[in-house]
Design a protein around this motif. Structure first.
Motif, mmCIF file in Angstrom:
data_model
loop_
_atom_site.group_PDB
_atom_site.id
_atom_site.type_symbol
_atom_site.label_atom_id
_atom_site.label_comp_id
_atom_site.label_asym_id
_atom_site.label_seq_id
_atom_site.Cartn_x
_atom_site.Cartn_y
_atom_site.Cartn_z
ATOM 1 N N ARG A 147 0.841 -1.191 0.000
ATOM 2 C CA ARG A 147 0.000 0.000 0.000
ATOM 3 C C ARG A 147 0.878 1.244 0.000
ATOM 4 N N ILE A 148 0.287 2.379 -0.368
ATOM 5 C CA ILE A 148 0.979 3.662 -0.282
ATOM 6 C C ILE A 148 1.063 4.056 1.193
ATOM 7 N N ASP A 149 2.264 4.445 1.616
ATOM 8 C CA ASP A 149 2.488 4.795 3.028
ATOM 9 C C ASP A 149 3.528 5.908 3.087
ATOM 10 N N PHE A 150 3.044 7.150 3.215
ATOM 11 C CA PHE A 150 3.948 8.296 3.197
ATOM 12 C C PHE A 150 4.743 8.446 4.491
ATOM 13 N N GLU A 151 4.353 7.747 5.545
ATOM 14 C CA GLU A 151 5.072 7.842 6.816
ATOM 15 C C GLU A 151 6.168 6.799 6.946
ATOM 16 N N ASN A 152 5.849 5.556 6.583
ATOM 17 C CA ASN A 152 6.793 4.464 6.823
ATOM 18 C C ASN A 152 7.230 3.724 5.555
ATOM 19 N N GLY A 153 6.702 4.104 4.407
ATOM 20 C CA GLY A 153 7.016 3.377 3.188
ATOM 21 C C GLY A 153 8.393 3.688 2.634
ATOM 22 N N GLU A 154 8.849 2.800 1.735
ATOM 23 C CA GLU A 154 10.123 2.994 1.043
ATOM 24 C C GLU A 154 9.882 3.774 -0.247
ATOM 25 N N SER A 155 10.854 4.605 -0.600
ATOM 26 C CA SER A 155 10.737 5.436 -1.789
ATOM 27 C C SER A 155 10.411 4.586 -3.019
ATOM 28 N N ALA A 156 9.452 5.052 -3.817
ATOM 29 C CA ALA A 156 9.054 4.344 -5.033
ATOM 30 C C ALA A 156 8.698 5.376 -6.102
ATOM 31 N N ILE A 157 9.331 5.253 -7.277
ATOM 32 C CA ILE A 157 9.134 6.240 -8.343
ATOM 33 C C ILE A 157 8.862 5.510 -9.663
ATOM 34 N N THR A 158 7.761 5.858 -10.293
ATOM 35 C CA THR A 158 7.339 5.253 -11.548
ATOM 36 C C THR A 158 7.084 6.340 -12.586
ATOM 37 N N HIS A 159 7.619 6.161 -13.800
ATOM 38 C CA HIS A 159 7.372 7.088 -14.904
ATOM 39 C C HIS A 159 6.514 6.373 -15.949
ATOM 40 N N TYR A 160 5.519 7.079 -16.516
ATOM 41 C CA TYR A 160 4.680 6.440 -17.525
ATOM 42 C C TYR A 160 4.418 7.367 -18.697
ATOM 43 N N GLN A 161 4.112 6.744 -19.842
ATOM 44 C CA GLN A 161 3.784 7.457 -21.073
ATOM 45 C C GLN A 161 2.580 6.770 -21.704
ATOM 46 N N LEU A 162 1.566 7.549 -22.037
ATOM 47 C CA LEU A 162 0.367 7.003 -22.677
ATOM 48 C C LEU A 162 0.664 6.702 -24.147
ATOM 49 N N LEU A 163 0.386 5.452 -24.566
ATOM 50 C CA LEU A 163 0.651 5.053 -25.948
ATOM 51 C C LEU A 163 -0.611 4.984 -26.789
ATOM 52 N N GLU A 164 -1.684 4.430 -26.232
ATOM 53 C CA GLU A 164 -2.891 4.214 -27.022
ATOM 54 C C GLU A 164 -4.086 4.057 -26.091
ATOM 55 N N VAL A 165 -5.272 4.389 -26.618
ATOM 56 C CA VAL A 165 -6.516 4.281 -25.847
ATOM 57 C C VAL A 165 -7.546 3.511 -26.674
ATOM 58 N N LYS A 166 -8.256 2.594 -26.021
ATOM 59 C CA LYS A 166 -9.318 1.848 -26.692
ATOM 60 C C LYS A 166 -10.275 1.282 -25.642
ATOM 61 N N ASN A 167 -11.572 1.462 -25.875
ATOM 62 C CA ASN A 167 -12.608 0.914 -24.986
ATOM 63 C C ASN A 167 -12.381 1.301 -23.524
ATOM 64 N N ASN A 168 -12.039 2.562 -23.324
ATOM 65 C CA ASN A 168 -11.801 3.104 -21.979
ATOM 66 C C ASN A 168 -10.684 2.383 -21.238
ATOM 67 N N HIS A 169 -9.770 1.804 -21.979
ATOM 68 C CA HIS A 169 -8.549 1.241 -21.417
ATOM 69 C C HIS A 169 -7.357 1.923 -22.097
ATOM 70 N N SER A 170 -6.281 2.063 -21.365
ATOM 71 C CA SER A 170 -5.102 2.741 -21.892
ATOM 72 C C SER A 170 -3.888 1.819 -21.853
ATOM 73 N N LEU A 171 -3.103 1.884 -22.918
ATOM 74 C CA LEU A 171 -1.839 1.158 -22.977
ATOM 75 C C LEU A 171 -0.726 2.129 -22.596
ATOM 76 N N LEU A 172 0.039 1.769 -21.586
ATOM 77 C CA LEU A 172 1.090 2.636 -21.079
ATOM 78 C C LEU A 172 2.464 1.999 -21.235
ATOM 79 N N GLU A 173 3.451 2.849 -21.520
ATOM 80 C CA GLU A 173 4.853 2.439 -21.406
ATOM 81 C C GLU A 173 5.343 2.948 -20.059
ATOM 82 N N ILE A 174 5.942 2.063 -19.277
ATOM 83 C CA ILE A 174 6.308 2.396 -17.898
ATOM 84 C C ILE A 174 7.785 2.126 -17.661
ATOM 85 N N HIS A 175 8.433 3.080 -17.012
ATOM 86 C CA HIS A 175 9.834 2.931 -16.621
ATOM 87 C C HIS A 175 9.933 3.026 -15.100
#
Length: 293
Positions: free
Chosen positions: A197-225
């Motif tokens: 879960r997300i925990d701003f007090e006790n959690g470990e640093s986590a960083i995600t980058h994303y780019q939207l590639l395509e959209v269809k039927n209210n779903h999105s395809l993402l490229e994630i680093h």
């Protein structure tokens, strides 16, 4: 299994003792300690060498690395695991979805470890299962295995230093912004050994980058680093911004188009642990994700 490594000493390493040279090559303290039992481990210009032997420019230095870790008792089981790349030091595979990486309660013969053991057995090889980048059971794609202790040690340092670039494809619900960065610390949920879960007090640093590639039927395809590699990081982060992965049994069990979380390890970029050669390996996109778009 044994791994023979041959080095020609350069002017830059002139006057260095063997132990310091090996440390420079990535030999860990554990590996160096284990090598003491092998009297034929080190030779210099065809003669036995020791840890305090001084190296000279042009010397031919040979290292024999024996497998000292006992067999882990994994039962070899023939499974369909496509190989993306293989040499003496690493094995990169395309892990199928719905396949655990390690044996566990209820999963004794259907794991990646079982399949890899069977694959190596057909080649007359055997080594402990050393997984560098782990993937969840339902996540498919490129995964690195080290075939000896040295490659495992060097790749583990690369992973720890964020020198292994990982690119994922994910399908999420809804339509997020064109691109974004999610920086939200993650911790284990208090009432679960699996859930995060997300925990701003006790959690470990986590960083995600994303780019939207395509959209269809209210779903999105993402490229994630991934900048970090926390357990369930992509699944937790995408849910945090309101765009969870569908068919995620743990965080969003909504089934329809997908029968598993549509998450795929598309590309791995790293330097070969022994040769230093830049590597870029890609795993073909699975049909359930490609057909959706």
């Amino acid at each position: 299994m044994e791994r023979i490594l041959n080095y020609t000493i350069s002017a830059a390493d002139e006057g260095m003792i063997v132990l310091d040279f090996l440390r420079k090559q990535g030999f860990s303290r554990h590996i160096l300690t284990a090598m003491k039992a092998d009297r034929e481990a080190l030779s210099l210009n065809g003669q036995k060498a020791g840890g305090r032997t001084v190296l000279s420019c042009g010397d031919h230095f040979r290292v024999r690395l024996l497998e000292t870790v006992p067999a882990d008792g994994i039962l070899p089981t023939p499974l369909n695991i496509p190989v993306l790349y293989e040499d003496e030091d690493i094995l990169v595979v395309n892990k199928p979805a719905d396949m655990p990486v390690h044996p566990s309660l209820g999963n004794y013969t259907n794991t990646l470890a079982n399949g890899v053991a069977a694959y190596l057995e057909t080649k007359g090889e055997s080594c402990p299962f050393r997984c560098i980048n782990r993937l969840d059971r339902d996540t498919s794609g490129a995964l690195i295995l080290a075939k000896n202790a040295l490659s495992a040690a060097i790749l583990s340092v690369q992973m720890r230093n964020r020198q292994i670039s990982r690119t994922y494809l994910a399908v999420v619900e809804g339509i997020p912004r064109q691109s974004g960065t999610i920086s939200a610390p993650i911790s284990r949920a208090a009432d679960s050994v699996i859930e995060r879960r997300i925990d701003f007090e006790n959690g470990e640093s986590a960083i995600t980058h994303y780019q939207l590639l395509e959209v269809k039927n209210n779903h999105s395809l993402l490229e994630i680093h991934l900048e970090t590699g926390r357990t369930h990081q992509i699944r937790v982060h995408m849910g945090y911004i309101g765009h969870p992965l569908p068919a995620d049994y743990l965080y969003n069990p909504v089934y329809g188009t997908f029968k598993r979380q549509p998450l795929h390890s598309l590309q791995l970029k790293f330097c070969h642990p022994i040769t230093g050669t830049p590597m870029c390996l890609m795993a073909p996109v699975p049909e359930d994700m490609s057909n959706a778009f």
